[in-house]
Write an enzyme that holds these catalytic residues in place. Structure first.
Site, PDB file in Angstrom:
ATOM      1  N   ASP A   1      30.746  37.452  30.531  1.00 38.30           N
ATOM      2  CA  ASP A   1      30.797  36.047  31.867  1.00 38.30           C
ATOM      3  C   ASP A   1      30.151  34.791  30.965  1.00 38.30           C
ATOM      4  O   ASP A   1      28.901  35.591  30.953  1.00 38.30           O
ATOM      5  CB  ASP A   1      30.915  36.536  32.939  1.00 38.30           C
ATOM      6  CG  ASP A   1      31.754  35.069  34.191  1.00 38.30           C
ATOM      7  OD1 ASP A   1      31.905  33.809  33.612  1.00 38.30           O
ATOM      8  OD2 ASP A   1      32.036  35.206  34.913  1.00 38.30           O
TER       9      ASP A   1
ATOM     10  N   TYR B   1      46.977  26.541  29.832  1.00 39.35           N
ATOM     11  CA  TYR B   1      47.061  27.599  31.090  1.00 39.35           C
ATOM     12  C   TYR B   1      48.085  27.921  30.751  1.00 39.35           C
ATOM     13  O   TYR B   1      48.314  29.583  30.315  1.00 39.35           O
ATOM     14  CB  TYR B   1      46.326  27.313  31.771  1.00 39.35           C
ATOM     15  CG  TYR B   1      45.825  28.065  33.132  1.00 39.35           C
ATOM     16  CD1 TYR B   1      45.594  29.128  32.716  1.00 39.35           C
ATOM     17  CD2 TYR B   1      47.184  27.915  34.302  1.00 39.35           C
ATOM     18  CE1 TYR B   1      45.139  30.236  33.840  1.00 39.35           C
ATOM     19  CE2 TYR B   1      47.154  29.626  35.134  1.00 39.35           C
ATOM     20  CZ  TYR B   1      45.642  30.361  35.330  1.00 39.35           C
ATOM     21  OH  TYR B   1      45.374  30.994  35.681  1.00 39.35           O
TER      22      TYR B   1
ATOM     23  N   ASP C   1      30.852  34.909  25.634  1.00 37.21           N
ATOM     24  CA  ASP C   1      32.178  34.589  26.152  1.00 37.21           C
ATOM     25  C   ASP C   1      33.108  35.903  25.452  1.00 37.21           C
ATOM     26  O   ASP C   1      32.571  36.585  24.785  1.00 37.21           O
ATOM     27  CB  ASP C   1      31.924  33.616  24.889  1.00 37.21           C
ATOM     28  CG  ASP C   1      33.463  32.674  24.385  1.00 37.21           C
ATOM     29  OD1 ASP C   1      34.584  33.908  24.731  1.00 37.21           O
ATOM     30  OD2 ASP C   1      33.838  31.674  23.903  1.00 37.21           O
TER      31      ASP C   1
END
Ligand code: UDP
Length: 316
Positions: free
Chosen positions: A31, A147, A56
């Site tokens: 994370d 998204y 990342d």
């Protein structure tokens, strides 16, 4: 089993980590804390079967040895976050999904993708509630598209890895979920309404508040994901609570449960592509996984409000 969780410091990832450790598994979290928070996993830092790699999820994973399962949960997931960090959102669904799948293939591990009800976009009435075989009505250029389209790509690349390389893939389509460890400032409706009610501020009803959502308590969702991971189901499975509420109804419930004197305030809809209704058809989850949610909205709001109270006090 040894589990790698991208996004394991996020709201859902941290609850999944807890659950897997409790069941005796080994957990490695990746994370970069862009929307996840160290405080969600601080209580695990000295656990002998837990490891945290702060990086990342697009970058190669520095993980040696056998891995049994890879769960790709890393992604910004609240609409205000997509607006703030659109490229990170696109990369989480695209490059990071590809990375996680390659890693799972190379390790011979099972793979689970955290997909979303946003796949369905703004469904017409004949596709309400949403079944997994509905292909969606998604705006490819709207503000939510970074998204929605990244997650649609994520599903496509997941199926390609399954078809081309035989990776044992699983896809969960997650509907609105709430519970402790959500960020008080994440901008989503449950957290906004509770923190506004606790601060005595007006509850912001976007676009009149007649749009609907179906809210699943986090413990139910975790159970569903876990069952799906252990199943043999390659096709996507909706996990959510079919109880459907207008946003205005949720506001009224929050006011009642917090005892707040706040008022409701109509404000313009910030996104033109805000889905008007959303409710999962969970027949597939019921049939294949023997899963269904157990926690009704009012019951799940009790610990959520208690948690938000702590967050709001800490911010004062
Ligand atoms: N919403 C609202 N007030 C808020 C935040 C959200 O009325 O302060 C509405 C939003 O327009 C949407 C619904 O609540 O219709 C759920 O929003 P959320 O951001 O939680 O998630 P979404 O389901 O849209 O991804």
């Amino acid at each position: 089993m040894r589990m790698v969780l991208t996004g394991g410091a996020g709201f859902l990832g941290s609850h999944l980590s807890d659950r897997m450790l409790a069941d005796g598994h080994e957990v490695v979290v990746i994370d970069n804390l862009i929307t996840g928070r160290a405080e969600n996993i601080n209580h695990l830092s000295s656990h002998p079967r837990f490891e945290f790699i702060e990086q990342d999820a697009c970058d190669p994973y520095p993980i040696d040895g056998a891995v049994d399962c890879v769960l790709h949960l890393a992604s910004p997931a609240s609409p205000p976050d997509f607006r703030r960090i659109p490229f990170e959102t696109l990369r989480a669904g695209s490059f990071a999904t590809h990375r996680a799948l390659e890693f799972a293939r190379d390790k011979g591990a099972r793979f689970l993708l955290a997909s979303t009800s946003e796949i369905y976009g703004d469904p017409p009435p004949e596709h309400h509630p949403q079944t997994e075989d509905y292909w969606g009505n998604v705006n490819s250029i709207g503000e939510r598209s970074v998204y929605d389209e990244a997650k649609r790509y994520a599903e496509a690349v997941t199926m390609a890895f399954h078809r081309e390389y035989g990776v044992r893939t699983r896809m969960v389509r997650i509907f609105n979920t709430y519970g402790p460890r959500m960020r008080a400032d994440d901008g989503r409706v449950v957290t906004n309404f509770i923190s506004q009610a606790l601060r005595g501020e007006a509850l912001t009803l976007y676009g009149g508040g007649n749009q609907t959502r179906s809210f699943c308590f986090v413990s139910d969702l975790i159970e569903g994901i876990y069952k799906l991971l252990l199943s043999d189901e390659v096709m996507p499975v909706n996990i959510g609570n079919p109880g459907e509420f207008k946003v205005r109804e949720l506001a009224e419930i929050v006011l009642e449960m917090t005892g707040s004197k706040s008022v409701l305030k109509d404000v313009p809809l910030p996104y033109i592509d805000d889905p008007r209704q959303r409710k999962p058809d969970i027949t597939r989850a019921r049939t294949i996984l023997g899963w269904e949610p157990k926690v009704p909205l009012r019951e799940g709001l009790v610990p959520t409000i208690a948690y938000m109270r702590g967050e709001v006090l800490a911010q004062r």
